[in-house]
Design a protein around this motif. Sequence first.
Motif, PDB file in Angstrom:
ATOM      1  N   ASP A  19     104.848  71.218  87.211  1.00  0.00           N
ATOM      2  CA  ASP A  19     104.554  72.786  87.567  1.00  0.00           C
ATOM      3  C   ASP A  19     104.606  73.571  86.645  1.00  0.00           C
ATOM      4  N   GLY A  20     103.417  74.814  86.532  1.00  0.00           N
ATOM      5  CA  GLY A  20     103.064  75.922  85.524  1.00  0.00           C
ATOM      6  C   GLY A  20     102.909  76.933  86.524  1.00  0.00           C
ATOM      7  N   LEU A  21     103.149  77.903  86.031  1.00  0.00           N
ATOM      8  CA  LEU A  21     103.160  79.013  86.109  1.00  0.00           C
ATOM      9  C   LEU A  21     102.739  79.756  88.332  1.00  0.00           C
ATOM     10  N   THR A  22     103.367  80.925  87.754  1.00  0.00           N
ATOM     11  CA  THR A  22     102.985  80.829  89.285  1.00  0.00           C
ATOM     12  C   THR A  22     101.516  81.293  89.585  1.00  0.00           C
ATOM     13  N   ASP A  23     101.150  82.740  88.471  1.00  0.00           N
ATOM     14  CA  ASP A  23     100.485  83.223  87.994  1.00  0.00           C
ATOM     15  C   ASP A  23      99.829  82.611  86.650  1.00  0.00           C
ATOM     16  N   GLY A  24      99.747  81.099  86.972  1.00  0.00           N
ATOM     17  CA  GLY A  24      98.801  80.132  85.912  1.00  0.00           C
ATOM     18  C   GLY A  24      98.852  79.363  86.482  1.00  0.00           C
ATOM     19  N   THR A  70      93.628  77.235  81.935  1.00  0.00           N
ATOM     20  CA  THR A  70      94.561  78.278  81.305  1.00  0.00           C
ATOM     21  C   THR A  70      93.715  78.143  79.450  1.00  0.00           C
ATOM     22  N   CYS A  71      93.462  77.441  79.103  1.00  0.00           N
ATOM     23  CA  CYS A  71      92.904  77.643  77.605  1.00  0.00           C
ATOM     24  C   CYS A  71      91.175  78.979  77.984  1.00  0.00           C
TER      25      CYS A  71
END
Length: 400
Positions: A179-184, A255-256
């Motif tokens: 899982d990634g960041l919530t703001d990500g 993300t990029c």
Amino acid sequence: MKDIVFCSNNCFVLYSAAVQAKNSENKESVPSLPQSPMKERPPKAFHQYSNNISTLDVHCLPQLQEKVSPPSSPPIMFPPAFEAAKVEAKPDELKVTVKLKPRLKAIHSSLDDCRPPSKKWKGMKWKKWSIQIVIPKGSFKPPCEEEIDEFLKKLGTALKPDPVPKDYRKCCFCHEEGDGLTDGPARLLNLDLDLWVHLNCALWSTEVYETQAGALINVELALRRGLQMKCMFCHKMGATSGCHRLRCTNIYHFTCAIKAQCMFFKDKTMLCPMHKPKGTHEQELSYFAVFRRVYVQRDEVRQIASIVQRGERDHTFRVGSLIFHAVGQLLPQQMQAFHSSKALFPVGYEASRLYWSMRYANRRCRYLCSIEEKDGLPLFVIKVVEQGHEDLVLTDTTPK
């Protein structure tokens, strides 16, 4: 004997020989005074002054020499404090006994002068813990939570649970694990069997849109296109977020795009660094957290069919407490007897379920459910697996 009356200072003085005789009897009790060095005078008799106030006995005193101050009187000795003083009364009077309470002697010292008298308790021992906080002079910055956590970790006093096993699930868009960041990238969503995608990676794809119910449409279409598109930032495949400017071919992973400082807008559009406006914009979106219910719209029937068609069972299909192991099969001669108006009974079906125990009210155990064939009819078998007991096998010709 005759009485003689003198007048002195407007007072009448009477004296007589009888009065002199009376005062001579008391001479023994009165100590004699030293002789005056002056000329001897005829002895004077004691006089008695009579006036309208009172009657006083006076006697003439000779002039005395200057005396040295008498020596200090010795200290008065009191009985010890702990002894009880008793006052005896006469037989006809009331007897009174007075007890003196012993008083503690105060020991004066430089340390005890500033301390208040402490209270003593019988049969108990206690200590008072005093805390002194020293605040350094100047600016003092309290430590943050990260510094406190690091300090406790060095001391080894903090108790922490065992580390969570690493999440090896990988996003099929940005190829990052877990899982990634919530703001990500946000959390992972299931796309298909062993296929996962980050919520924002799918949401910010060009083809994908969201319904009012929270379903993401065309995620599989975006995935197929992304397998052939290369990211302008990391030069890897899977890029699905393109610039909204006409005729711009720049495309990024989500993300990029954040790393490349692309500008995102509230209408779900994006501009690359070459075409974004300078400065801030009213419609610019700077926070990507999604707390609402979002899921990938998929055909569950086709997904189950893909599981059945695969010969090797490398994956586990689970619905709540039910774990699916094998579907089984039905031959043409079995079709008539191995089905009902609501269900099919394929031979070889196998599943397990965690459910409440038959022996204990507050425990769970495992039930292995399978379907076999006996005399051309289905036979339903349930095997109860419970720790500390032998396996119990229950069979019947109906599921109930």
